[in-house]
Design an enzyme around this catalytic site. Structure first.
Site, mmCIF file in Angstrom:
data_model
loop_
_atom_site.group_PDB
_atom_site.id
_atom_site.type_symbol
_atom_site.label_atom_id
_atom_site.label_comp_id
_atom_site.label_asym_id
_atom_site.label_seq_id
_atom_site.Cartn_x
_atom_site.Cartn_y
_atom_site.Cartn_z
ATOM 1 N N GLY A 10 -15.194 -16.611 2.954
ATOM 2 C CA GLY A 10 -14.601 -15.860 4.068
ATOM 3 C C GLY A 10 -14.853 -14.364 3.926
ATOM 4 N N GLY B 256 -4.814 -11.232 -8.330
ATOM 5 C CA GLY B 256 -5.544 -10.191 -7.621
ATOM 6 C C GLY B 256 -4.837 -8.848 -7.475
ATOM 7 C CE LYS C 210 -9.048 -6.100 4.881
ATOM 8 N NZ LYS C 210 -9.227 -6.633 3.528
ATOM 9 C CG ASN D 166 -10.703 -1.405 2.794
ATOM 10 O OD1 ASN D 166 -11.611 -0.573 2.833
ATOM 11 N ND2 ASN D 166 -10.068 -1.692 1.686
ATOM 12 C CB SER E 230 -0.965 -0.007 1.179
ATOM 13 O OG SER E 230 -1.916 -1.017 0.998
ATOM 14 C CD GLU F 5 -26.715 0.130 2.963
ATOM 15 O OE1 GLU F 5 -26.742 1.043 3.799
ATOM 16 O OE2 GLU F 5 -27.425 -0.897 3.050
ATOM 17 C CB THR G 263 -4.473 -5.161 5.897
ATOM 18 O OG1 THR G 263 -4.494 -6.386 5.187
ATOM 19 C CG2 THR G 263 -3.159 -5.019 6.629
HETATM 20 P P1 NDP Z 1 -10.641 -15.951 5.079
HETATM 21 O O1 NDP Z 1 -9.641 -16.580 5.980
HETATM 22 O O2 NDP Z 1 -11.711 -15.096 5.638
HETATM 23 O O3 NDP Z 1 -11.405 -17.135 4.252
HETATM 24 C C1 NDP Z 1 -10.653 -18.160 3.676
HETATM 25 C C2 NDP Z 1 -11.522 -18.992 2.744
HETATM 26 O O4 NDP Z 1 -10.673 -19.926 2.069
HETATM 27 C C3 NDP Z 1 -12.604 -19.837 3.450
HETATM 28 O O5 NDP Z 1 -13.743 -19.891 2.624
HETATM 29 C C4 NDP Z 1 -11.929 -21.215 3.565
HETATM 30 O O6 NDP Z 1 -12.841 -22.281 3.570
HETATM 31 C C5 NDP Z 1 -11.159 -21.253 2.268
HETATM 32 N N1 NDP Z 1 -9.993 -22.137 2.297
HETATM 33 C C6 NDP Z 1 -8.856 -21.969 3.004
HETATM 34 N N2 NDP Z 1 -7.981 -22.957 2.722
HETATM 35 C C7 NDP Z 1 -8.588 -23.771 1.810
HETATM 36 C C8 NDP Z 1 -8.201 -24.951 1.129
HETATM 37 N N3 NDP Z 1 -7.005 -25.503 1.336
HETATM 38 N N4 NDP Z 1 -9.055 -25.493 0.251
HETATM 39 C C9 NDP Z 1 -10.266 -24.928 0.032
HETATM 40 N N5 NDP Z 1 -10.712 -23.803 0.649
HETATM 41 C C10 NDP Z 1 -9.875 -23.238 1.527
HETATM 42 O O7 NDP Z 1 -9.784 -15.210 3.952
HETATM 43 P P2 NDP Z 1 -10.214 -13.906 3.124
HETATM 44 O O8 NDP Z 1 -11.598 -14.121 2.648
HETATM 45 O O9 NDP Z 1 -9.891 -12.688 3.884
HETATM 46 O O10 NDP Z 1 -9.178 -13.953 1.884
HETATM 47 C C11 NDP Z 1 -9.322 -14.897 0.842
HETATM 48 C C12 NDP Z 1 -8.283 -14.651 -0.239
HETATM 49 O O11 NDP Z 1 -8.496 -13.399 -0.866
HETATM 50 C C13 NDP Z 1 -6.828 -14.632 0.251
HETATM 51 O O12 NDP Z 1 -6.041 -15.288 -0.712
HETATM 52 C C14 NDP Z 1 -6.493 -13.162 0.297
HETATM 53 O O13 NDP Z 1 -5.124 -12.919 0.137
HETATM 54 C C15 NDP Z 1 -7.275 -12.662 -0.910
HETATM 55 N N6 NDP Z 1 -7.597 -11.211 -0.847
HETATM 56 C C16 NDP Z 1 -7.103 -10.403 -1.842
HETATM 57 C C17 NDP Z 1 -7.376 -9.052 -1.840
HETATM 58 C C18 NDP Z 1 -6.815 -8.194 -2.939
HETATM 59 O O14 NDP Z 1 -6.857 -6.959 -2.808
HETATM 60 N N7 NDP Z 1 -6.317 -8.771 -4.013
HETATM 61 C C19 NDP Z 1 -8.211 -8.432 -0.788
HETATM 62 C C20 NDP Z 1 -8.714 -9.378 0.193
HETATM 63 C C21 NDP Z 1 -8.395 -10.724 0.150
HETATM 64 P P3 NDP Z 1 -13.536 -22.787 4.957
HETATM 65 O O15 NDP Z 1 -14.658 -21.854 5.222
HETATM 66 O O16 NDP Z 1 -13.975 -24.163 4.640
HETATM 67 O O17 NDP Z 1 -12.450 -22.743 5.999
#
Ligand code: NDP
Length: 262
Positions: free
Chosen positions: A128, A236, A66, A87, A17, A78, A62
């Site tokens: 997530g 991403g 958050k 964020n 950032s 909203e 981050t």
């Molecule tokens: P969370 O920890 O909130 O959620 C993780 C998700 O991944 C859950 O749905 C989890 O499933 C799933 N998961 C984790 N490991 C596995 C696996 N081995 N196989 C299948 N599913 C899996 O993470 P975030 O939602 O915050 O982030 C998700 C991704 O998005 C990350 O890679 C992050 O870096 C990226 N991101 C990128 C951004 C950008 O600006 N480019 C901004 C925000 C995020 P379960 O529910 O079953 O545990």
């Protein structure tokens, strides 16, 4: 006077950032400094108070803060209310304001790739925080159908049940991760599987035109499979730049063009 901004997280060393915001400032001819701020895991509230007391203008938040940022705000946009995560923070008239620019960042990145969102059918893998944050902006951009597939299907079901009332023009459904199938315009990997190096297998009866991986800077088995099918795909980084541009706009009132910073 030099405006002070920062990104706060734990860990924070990896954050891009500051580079982005300094590039935006140079482009827009704004005098600002943007730093990384490591907050102790139990010290987020103190750290943001200190930042604003020392004339800080705005903070990006981050992992893992958050949701805490969301809980601290006096006023929320909203999209932050629906995401239940913030964020972007700033202070005005003694009140703490919060927004969530991640979802609009993704929308801007997909539009910059020329992938049509209006009336589209999207599969998001993962349920997530990132998925929660992008649902409303995708719906606002005209996406007609969103299916969420997740390893823990209950999480996907809970998410769509909660979000459907706010997304009344978008059809929502879920699918177990081990039964991926159907035809989609865009599939989005919003799991953290590629961060941990885990494979996410896309079966042949899952058909799609475009593939977007939210993670960046790491090899992605998900994207490799789209490449093997000769389909347009992206990591991403554009979403990261997109959310930063939206935060910059909130704080400085200047809307920059994503393409200039990719
Ligand atoms: P969370 O920890 O909130 O959620 C993780 C998700 O991944 C859950 O749905 C989890 O499933 C799933 N998961 C984790 N490991 C596995 C696996 N081995 N196989 C299948 N599913 C899996 O993470 P975030 O939602 O915050 O982030 C998700 C991704 O998005 C990350 O890679 C992050 O870096 C990226 N991101 C990128 C951004 C950008 O600006 N480019 C901004 C925000 C995020 P379960 O529910 O079953 O545990």
């Amino acid at each position: 006077m030099t405006k002070k901004f920062a990104v706060i997280g734990n860990p924070i060393e990896h954050s891009k950032s500051p580079q982005l915001h300094h590039a935006f400032a140079k482009h827009a001819n704004i005098d600002l400094i943007y730093q990384k701020r490591l907050a102790p895991l139990d010290g987020f509230t103190h750290s943001i108070q200190e930042f604003f007391e020392q004339d800080g203008c705005g903070l990006n938040v981050t992992v893992p803060f958050k949701e805490q940022a969301y809980a601290q705000c006096d006023e929320l946009s909203e999209r932050a209310k629906i995401a239940k995560a913030v964020n972007t923070l700033w202070k005005k008239d003694g009140k703490l304001y919060g927004d969530n620019t991640d979802g609009q960042g993704l929308v801007n990145a997909l539009q910059a790739l020329d992938w049509t969102l209006q009336h589209s059918k999207i599969l998001i893998i993962g349920a997530g925080g990132a998925t929660r944050g992008v649902m409303y902006p995708l719906a606002q951009a005209g996406v007609a159908h969103i299916t969420i597939a997740n390893r823990t299907i209950e999480k996907a079901n809970t998410l769509i049940h909660e979000l459907q009332p706010a997304l009344s023009h978008t059809t929502l459904s879920t699918m177990p991760l081990n039964a991926l199938s159907g035809n989609f315009d865009i599939i989005i990997n919003a799991t953290s599987a590629s961060l941990s190096g885990d494979a996410l297998d896309l079966p042949d009866d899952l058909q799609f035109k475009y593939a977007y991986e939210m993670a960046y800077g790491k090899p992605s088995h998900f994207l490799q499979q789209a490449q093997q099918r000769n389909l347009p795909n992206s990591d991403g980084y554009g979403m990261l730049v997109g959310q930063a541009i939206e935060s910059f706009y909130i704080w400085n009132g200047i809307k920059l063009n994503l393409q200039d910073f990719l």
